[in-house]
Write a protein that holds these residues in place. Sequence first.
Motif, mmCIF file in Angstrom:
data_model
loop_
_atom_site.group_PDB
_atom_site.id
_atom_site.type_symbol
_atom_site.label_atom_id
_atom_site.label_comp_id
_atom_site.label_asym_id
_atom_site.label_seq_id
_atom_site.Cartn_x
_atom_site.Cartn_y
_atom_site.Cartn_z
ATOM 1 N N TYR A 1 22.483 34.953 99.443
ATOM 2 C CA TYR A 1 22.145 36.369 99.515
ATOM 3 C C TYR A 1 22.924 37.045 100.631
ATOM 4 O O TYR A 1 23.311 36.412 101.621
ATOM 5 C CB TYR A 1 20.626 36.555 99.707
ATOM 6 C CG TYR A 1 20.015 35.635 100.734
ATOM 7 C CD1 TYR A 1 20.084 35.924 102.081
ATOM 8 C CD2 TYR A 1 19.404 34.438 100.344
ATOM 9 C CE1 TYR A 1 19.539 35.074 103.027
ATOM 10 C CE2 TYR A 1 18.859 33.569 101.288
ATOM 11 C CZ TYR A 1 18.936 33.899 102.623
ATOM 12 O OH TYR A 1 18.410 33.045 103.563
ATOM 13 N N ALA B 1 21.696 31.340 102.263
ATOM 14 C CA ALA B 1 21.604 30.250 103.205
ATOM 15 C C ALA B 1 21.658 28.955 102.402
ATOM 16 O O ALA B 1 21.264 28.932 101.230
ATOM 17 C CB ALA B 1 20.299 30.323 103.973
ATOM 18 N N ARG C 1 13.649 25.281 108.004
ATOM 19 C CA ARG C 1 12.459 25.884 107.391
ATOM 20 C C ARG C 1 11.363 24.821 107.327
ATOM 21 O O ARG C 1 11.638 23.689 106.916
ATOM 22 C CB ARG C 1 12.755 26.338 105.971
ATOM 23 C CG ARG C 1 13.963 27.256 105.793
ATOM 24 C CD ARG C 1 14.208 27.399 104.308
ATOM 25 N NE ARG C 1 15.339 28.240 103.962
ATOM 26 C CZ ARG C 1 16.567 27.777 103.745
ATOM 27 N NH1 ARG C 1 16.832 26.480 103.882
ATOM 28 N NH2 ARG C 1 17.526 28.597 103.386
ATOM 29 N N MET D 1 14.955 38.839 104.952
ATOM 30 C CA MET D 1 14.605 39.366 103.627
ATOM 31 C C MET D 1 13.091 39.427 103.450
ATOM 32 O O MET D 1 12.389 38.490 103.814
ATOM 33 C CB MET D 1 15.124 38.411 102.549
ATOM 34 C CG MET D 1 16.413 38.832 101.935
ATOM 35 S SD MET D 1 16.736 37.884 100.451
ATOM 36 C CE MET D 1 16.585 36.209 100.978
ATOM 37 N N GLU E 1 11.775 36.171 95.420
ATOM 38 C CA GLU E 1 11.694 34.734 95.700
ATOM 39 C C GLU E 1 10.685 34.013 94.802
ATOM 40 O O GLU E 1 10.707 32.801 94.712
ATOM 41 C CB GLU E 1 11.282 34.506 97.169
ATOM 42 C CG GLU E 1 12.346 34.898 98.192
ATOM 43 C CD GLU E 1 13.167 33.711 98.711
ATOM 44 O OE1 GLU E 1 13.067 32.606 98.148
ATOM 45 O OE2 GLU E 1 13.919 33.921 99.675
ATOM 46 N N ARG F 1 10.331 29.294 103.062
ATOM 47 C CA ARG F 1 11.338 30.359 102.974
ATOM 48 C C ARG F 1 10.759 31.735 103.281
ATOM 49 O O ARG F 1 11.470 32.739 103.196
ATOM 50 C CB ARG F 1 11.936 30.411 101.558
ATOM 51 C CG ARG F 1 12.721 29.176 101.151
ATOM 52 C CD ARG F 1 13.197 29.313 99.711
ATOM 53 N NE ARG F 1 14.059 30.443 99.519
ATOM 54 C CZ ARG F 1 15.398 30.419 99.604
ATOM 55 N NH1 ARG F 1 16.016 29.279 99.858
ATOM 56 N NH2 ARG F 1 16.107 31.505 99.413
HETATM 57 N N1 GLY Z 1 14.055 33.379 102.761
HETATM 58 C C1 GLY Z 1 15.345 32.926 102.521
HETATM 59 C C2 GLY Z 1 15.651 31.591 103.011
HETATM 60 O O1 GLY Z 1 14.808 30.884 103.513
HETATM 61 O O2 GLY Z 1 16.797 31.204 102.887
#
Ligand code: GLY
Length: 382
Positions: A253, A266, A309, A49, A55, A336
């Motif tokens: 998403y 996620a 992440r 994304m 976000e 993210r």
């Molecule tokens: N950018 C979406 C996530 O980290 O889930």
Amino acid sequence: MTQTADVIIVGGGVIGCAIAYALAEKGTEVTVLERDRIGAHASSAAAGMLGAQVEMSFPGPMLDLCLQSRERYPLWQHRLLEQTGLDIELREEGILRLARTEEEVKALQERENWQHRYGLNASWIEGEALSLSEPSLSREWLGGLHISGDGQVLAPRLVQALAQGVRVNGGSIEEGVDVHDVVTKGRRATAVETNRGTFYGEMLVLSGGVWLSSLLSRLGMSLSVSPVKGESIALRPQRPLFQRTLFGSEGVYLVPKRDGRVLVGATEKPGDTRPGVTAAGAAWLLQEAIRLVPALKEAEWIDAWSGFRPRTADGLPVLGPLSAWNNVFVAGGHFRNGILLAPATGEGMAAWILGEKVPEWEAFSPERFQKVAISEQGGGRP
Ligand code: GLY
């Protein structure tokens, strides 16, 4: 064998590769050292994304950086395709962020207002207009904020294209190279010691994702970058159900890909360092996916995976030089937004490393946590 380069980059995720690509394009001799395989971790786990507006909950330097990076994508797509033959599958159909409760409606309409004040496109859709614009969406949703500027790319392809872009521009990508130590002389890092011998560089860039902390500790700097696990699944509906990315209220998403898959992301699990996907994680993603688009009940189950992440203490990336050293830069903690921020990070860091331009990245300074620690202790004051 002597292994040398102008710039050594430790970490072959999307950020390390983006910096290397931007440097290599400018004719800099660059070597990326990756412990596993290129993009083997968070970068390839990402759904891709480009959610600059979707976000961000408020304006500020992070939103500015995200917007700047999103803008670079059409050019990056074009250049990467031309130079490597790899298509990163940039799709600019927008992202629809949805609300299920009156409270969520209010929050999204507030977001629409500040984004308009900021000069950004965002349009609220509800009722019949929502059903017409997204027929596969469940009637349960009260409305959605359509963000036309946000989009998506194919994340694993992006990392491969960047790595290939480094090679075609004369750089080198070394996989299976584990950095054990940094060799220093005075205020300079002169080399890194690895399982494949010593690599010498004029400049050193540390971009090791969730491993950044341990690399930095070798240079006497303590900086927390902690893993926040994310689990994702992939489904394949019998026919395409929607074109743009749908972002539900629980943070789930749905990202439709050109090959017909829908990536569902996620979970967010700080402190969970176990690799793999739990049954509960997958079940929750499925449940939320079907709440968004009921026809996904009939979709074929394809796959499930997870990634970590890299998150700093304030959730913002760390970008820039280390003041205690004359030739060491850091780029990490993108949390993210690693895929979204790759172009701006790559280009900004390359310009900084080459002494062409210092980006206005005060908010992302690697030293900001040290300053807080000193002022909290009352240190440094007369
Ligand atoms: N950018 C979406 C996530 O980290 O889930």
